[in-house]
Motif scaffolding. Structure first.
Motif, PDB file in Angstrom:
ATOM      1  N   SER B 443      37.492  90.819-110.401  1.00 41.73           N
ATOM      2  CA  SER B 443      37.797  91.288-111.748  1.00 41.73           C
ATOM      3  C   SER B 443      36.578  91.159-112.659  1.00 41.73           C
ATOM      4  O   SER B 443      35.966  90.101-112.770  1.00 41.73           O
ATOM      5  CB  SER B 443      38.952  90.475-112.320  1.00 41.73           C
ATOM      6  N   TYR B 509      39.281  81.130-110.045  1.00 42.44           N
ATOM      7  CA  TYR B 509      40.465  81.838-110.500  1.00 42.44           C
ATOM      8  C   TYR B 509      40.295  83.341-110.281  1.00 42.44           C
ATOM      9  O   TYR B 509      41.230  84.028-109.852  1.00 42.44           O
ATOM     10  CB  TYR B 509      40.727  81.545-111.982  1.00 42.44           C
ATOM     11  N   TYR B 512      40.995  84.185-106.697  1.00 42.42           N
ATOM     12  CA  TYR B 512      42.438  84.152-106.465  1.00 42.42           C
ATOM     13  C   TYR B 512      43.113  85.380-107.070  1.00 42.42           C
ATOM     14  O   TYR B 512      43.859  86.106-106.414  1.00 42.42           O
ATOM     15  CB  TYR B 512      43.015  82.862-107.059  1.00 42.42           C
ATOM     16  N   TRP B 513      42.808  85.647-108.335  1.00 44.61           N
ATOM     17  CA  TRP B 513      43.453  86.754-109.043  1.00 44.61           C
ATOM     18  C   TRP B 513      43.153  88.076-108.360  1.00 44.61           C
ATOM     19  O   TRP B 513      44.039  88.909-108.124  1.00 44.61           O
ATOM     20  CB  TRP B 513      42.958  86.780-110.495  1.00 44.61           C
ATOM     21  N   SER B 514      41.886  88.260-108.009  1.00 44.25           N
ATOM     22  CA  SER B 514      41.500  89.546-107.436  1.00 44.25           C
ATOM     23  C   SER B 514      42.112  89.762-106.056  1.00 44.25           C
ATOM     24  O   SER B 514      42.479  90.878-105.703  1.00 44.25           O
ATOM     25  CB  SER B 514      39.980  89.650-107.345  1.00 44.25           C
ATOM     26  N   PHE B 515      42.232  88.681-105.275  1.00 37.76           N
ATOM     27  CA  PHE B 515      42.902  88.818-103.986  1.00 37.76           C
ATOM     28  C   PHE B 515      44.321  89.341-104.178  1.00 37.76           C
ATOM     29  O   PHE B 515      44.810  90.161-103.413  1.00 37.76           O
ATOM     30  CB  PHE B 515      42.948  87.473-103.256  1.00 37.76           C
ATOM     31  N   ARG B 516      44.976  88.868-105.216  1.00 35.48           N
ATOM     32  CA  ARG B 516      46.364  89.268-105.402  1.00 35.48           C
ATOM     33  C   ARG B 516      46.513  90.610-106.097  1.00 35.48           C
ATOM     34  O   ARG B 516      47.357  91.420-105.727  1.00 35.48           O
ATOM     35  CB  ARG B 516      47.115  88.198-106.199  1.00 35.48           C
ATOM     36  N   TYR B 517      45.701  90.853-107.138  1.00 34.39           N
ATOM     37  CA  TYR B 517      46.033  91.979-108.002  1.00 34.39           C
ATOM     38  C   TYR B 517      44.998  93.091-108.087  1.00 34.39           C
ATOM     39  O   TYR B 517      45.298  94.153-108.617  1.00 34.39           O
ATOM     40  CB  TYR B 517      46.294  91.480-109.430  1.00 34.39           C
ATOM     41  N   ARG B 520      42.976  98.375-104.723  1.00 33.74           N
ATOM     42  CA  ARG B 520      42.324  98.498-103.418  1.00 33.74           C
ATOM     43  C   ARG B 520      41.712  99.872-103.197  1.00 33.74           C
ATOM     44  O   ARG B 520      40.992 100.080-102.241  1.00 33.74           O
ATOM     45  CB  ARG B 520      43.326  98.219-102.289  1.00 33.74           C
TER      46      ARG B 520
END
Ligand code: HEM
Ligand SMILES: [Cu+2]
Lengths: 101, 648
Positions: B443, B509, B512-517, B520
């Motif tokens: 992000s 963070y 973590y955030w980018s892996f989830r949201y 793609r």
């Protein structure tokens, strides 16, 4: 020199003769002269370096092929490094009052 | 040896860590078992020889080590934030600055950079892997095992405490009898073998495996700097190997290479250490220069200004880097001529470095600059690194160095070199190549928090150190009395380190955030980049390129895009040969670790017995006739269609 030459292998012959001469000369210096040990060592050492160069250029073809230049640079750089490391260290550790006694 | 000598006891902080480590291990094992992921871990990661996955493992380990080294840094900052604090005692402070220095340089900076090199270099030169994929895996496992061995020292046996430089006579058996400094000697030796192998691997890869048409002067800048770094590795690491071997012999077998008595010479250690140690600084900083060059060219939308002078200055830096080592011990009492010569060579390095700085500035000039996160880190690097460089020239003057030597001024200087020069670069590289590894961007918004907190925190932390240094505070001081005028600076600096830590937290963070949201669907070329690694799918397929690209000029992908030649013809597809996974690298890594552990404790019988493990690994490796496998054309076609649409 990258193409294969089918002429007489002059390079090999000259290299071979020179190698033998240098070796004989070293033997002669060591056994047949009255120089002091140090002088003998220096002379033999110098001859050995020439011998090594002959091997590299005439038999091992370091200047040939796509990577010829690289090999030469590589060897020169390695020698340079070895000299810097050995003589640099000796110089640094034996000058001034830090000298090893 | 009784159990309470084996485990470090009696300190509540360490007890807490022991418990935390134990619980984390049990937790992780339970988690993997619960998710039934053991097989996956083994076949996809532990035995992989894929340079991209190895790179990712390096980076992951590097982030972990950055955390560990960073906590060490914060603890030191806390201890010196007020006069006469008793948070850490002298011994504990010594151990912490030692592990901090070693971990940051050898187990954080090195793996981060080697990790990014691993991911990027084969792609950037249009190759399918490194020259020796299995050796590459071995390098990683040796590094990883060595890092773990070094890290357990603080709960098992006690940490090394003679500084990251481990000067003799302090680092000798007489003055530090415990096992702590054995950890230093053995763990760094194991890591060094891996690094040396990496150096050789990357030299061969870059010399031999470039795509057709990529001549020397068409190599991307990061490839150039990685090549030169690899050459310095091969030139300098053997010196460290020898020095560590002497150290091990001195400590474990009572020889006298570096002792004061019996004809040894402690200064010999300093000499050898810095013969390696100074080039090591360039080993970590040159790849970073290369990354900044790529990022700056991409986000200024221009080709790199003065490419040739960049190449020459990198080679020049490499050459000079072997000629300056004495500047770390001007004060040992050399003759004036020694100090003068080394002053001059040191100052000469500023010239090629200056050339590079100006080239970056000229690349920026009149560029259409896009302030992406990768670019922000590169922009912040230039002024911060310049402060480090200029104070370096101050330290280079031998006469003046008698004042600065071993003060906080020095500590501030090298953090101003290493943090912008390595950490900023790694951050820039991570933001830039993250999509290449994982298929999504980090992000940009959270990234801004990461950026501003870290850069501001960094300056707040280290700028005051220059001033306390000039005020006479020496380095490695665990406490000081009131009224010296230092409290203000140091309190300030401690607050700065918390801000910097917040920056690091923002990065975590962000991941973590980018892996989830994070979205793609970013295509294969999210930054509109210039070099070959973006000419294939993002994330890169395991075979890298369905067809090896052909290069006609610098910035080849930019060229292809302009000419509309990025497509792929179906008729060009041929089966791709790939190396198979192998269990020997991880097995050998662990075997080295076990032998190393026994050597640390000087349990020689056990060490000899367990070295059978190493022999088994080597023999098994020699009899491994696996020739790899081929990916059939149909599979390539399917994978390529998935991101290109139809093939021509
Ligand atoms: C994360 C932020 C960091 C903080 C808060 C920090 C803080 C410190 C402090 C307080 C010292 C000891 C000063 C003294 O008492 O002598 C130190 C030493 C050192 N730091 Fe850092 N540092 C950080 C990052 C780094 C990085 C990224 C590197 C290298 C890549 C690094 C390399 C070193 C080295 C080599 C030493 C010398 C250790 C020794 O004296 O043996 N540090 N650092
Ligand atoms: Cu240096």
């Amino acid at each position: 020199m990258t193409t294969v030459k089918h002429g007489f292998p002059w390079n090999h012959l000259i290299g071979f003769v020179l190698s033998i001469l240098l070796t004989l000369f070293a033997v002669f210096i060591a056994f047949e002269t009255d120089f002091s040990k140090t002088v003998i060592m220096w002379v033999i050492g110098t001859l050995a370096i020439f011998q090594a160069l002959i091997q590299l250029f005439m038999f091992m073809h370091i200047t040939e092929g796509k990577e010829g230049m690289l090999n030469v640079i590589n060897i020169i750089y390695s020698i340079f490094l070895a000299l810097v490391i050995v003589f640099g260290s000796i110089w640094v550790l034996t000058s001034g009052h830090s000298a090893i006694h | 040896m009784s159990l309470d000598e084996f485990f470090v006891t009696g300190d509540p902080l360490i007890l807490a860590s022991q418990i935390a480590i134990g619980l984390t291990m049990i937790g992780l094992i339970a988690l993997v078992t619960y998710l039934k992921r053991w097989k996956w871990l083994w076949s996809e990661w532990f035995t992989t020889v894929d340079h991209k996955k190895i790179g990712i493992m390096y980076i992951l380990a590097g982030v972990l080590m950055f955390f560990r080294g960073g906590v060490d840094g914060l603890m030191m900052k806390a201890q010196t934030s007020r006069p006469n604090l008793e948070f850490l005692d002298a011994q504990h402070y010594d151990e912490i600055f030692t592990t901090h220095g070693v971990i940051m340089i050898l187990f954080m900076a090195m793996p981060m950079l080697i990790g990014i090199m691993n991911v990027v270099i084969p792609l950037q030169i249009g190759a399918r892997d490194v020259a020796f994929p299995k050796l590459n895996a071995l390098s990683f496992w040796l590094f990883f095992v060595a890092a773990m061995l070094f890290n357990v020292s603080f709960v098992i046996g006690g940490s090394p405490d003679a500084g990251w430089t481990s000067y003799f006579p302090l680092a000798g058996k007489e003055f530090t009898p415990g096992v702590g400094n054995n950890y230093y000697a053995i763990a760094l030796q194991i890591a060094g073998i891996g690094t040396l192998a990496t150096g050789i691997n990357f030299i061969v890869t870059i010399v031999k495996m470039r795509a057709p048409g990529m001549t020397w002067m068409k190599m991307p800048m990061f490839t150039w700097t990685s090549l030169v770094t690899s050459i310095i590795i091969v030139a300098a690491f053997p010196i460290f190997t020898v020095a560590l071997a002497y150290m091990t012999l001195d400590r474990l077998f009572g020889t006298h290479f570096f002792t004061v008595a019996a004809g040894g010479d402690p200064m010999l250690w300093l000499n050898l250490f810095w013969l390696w140690g100074h080039p090591e600084v360039y080993i970590v900083v040159l790849p970073a220069f290369g990354m900044f060059s790529e990022v700056i060219a991409t986000f200024a939308r221009k080709n790199l200004y003065g490419y040739k002078s960049m190449v020459f200055s990198v080679v020049g830096i490499a050459f000079l880097s072997m000629l300056v080592w004495v500047h770390h011990f001007y004060t040992m009492g050399n003759s004036a001529s020694v100090n003068t010569v080394f002053s001059l060579t040191t100052m000469m390095i500023a010239i090629p470095t200056g050339v590079k700085i100006f080239n970056w500035l000229f690349t920026l000039r009149k560029g259409r600059i896009e302030f992406s996160n990768a670019m922000l880190w590169s922009l912040a690097f230039i002024p911060c690194f310049t402060i480090g460089g200029v104070t370096g020239v101050m330290l280079a003057m031998a006469a003046a160095d008698y004042q600065y030597h071993n003060t906080m001024f020095l500590v501030a200087h090298f953090h101003y070199v290493l943090i912008p020069g390595v950490v900023f670069a790694v951050f820039a590289g991570l933001y830039y190549w993250w999509p290449k590894m994982f298929g999504f961007k980090l992000s940009e918004k959270i990234g801004k928090w990461h950026f501003w907190l870290f850069v501001i925190g960094f300056n707040l932390t280290f700028m005051p150190m220059f001033f306390v240094g000039l005020d006479g505070m020496s380095r490695r001081m665990y406490t000081y009395s009131e009224g010296l005028g230092w409290e203000g600076w140091l309190g300030f600096s401690a607050v700065g380190s918390i801000v910097m830590a917040a920056g690091f937290a923002a990065l975590c963070y962000n991941i973590y955030w980018s892996f989830r949201y994070a979205p793609r669907d970013i295509g294969n070329d999210p930054w509109n980049a210039r070099t070959l690694e973006w000419a294939t799918a993002t994330p890169a397929p395991h075979y890298n390129f369905a067809k090896i690209p052909e290069v006609t000029r610098l910035d080849p992908y930019w060229d292809m895009k302009k000419k509309g030649e990025t497509g792929l013809k179906k008729s060009d597809l041929k089966p791709v040969h790939m190396p198979s996974n192998s269990w020997t690298p991880i097995f050998l890594g662990v075997a080295f670790g076990v032998v190393g552990f026994f050597l640390v404790f000087e349990w020689f019988t056990l060490a000899i017995i367990s070295s059978i493990g190493i022999i088994i690994g080597l023999v098994a490796n020699s009899f491994d006739y696996d020739e790899g496998y081929h990916i059939p054309v149909e599979e390539l076609e399917e994978e390529e269609r998935a991101w290109r649409g139809d093939l021509k």
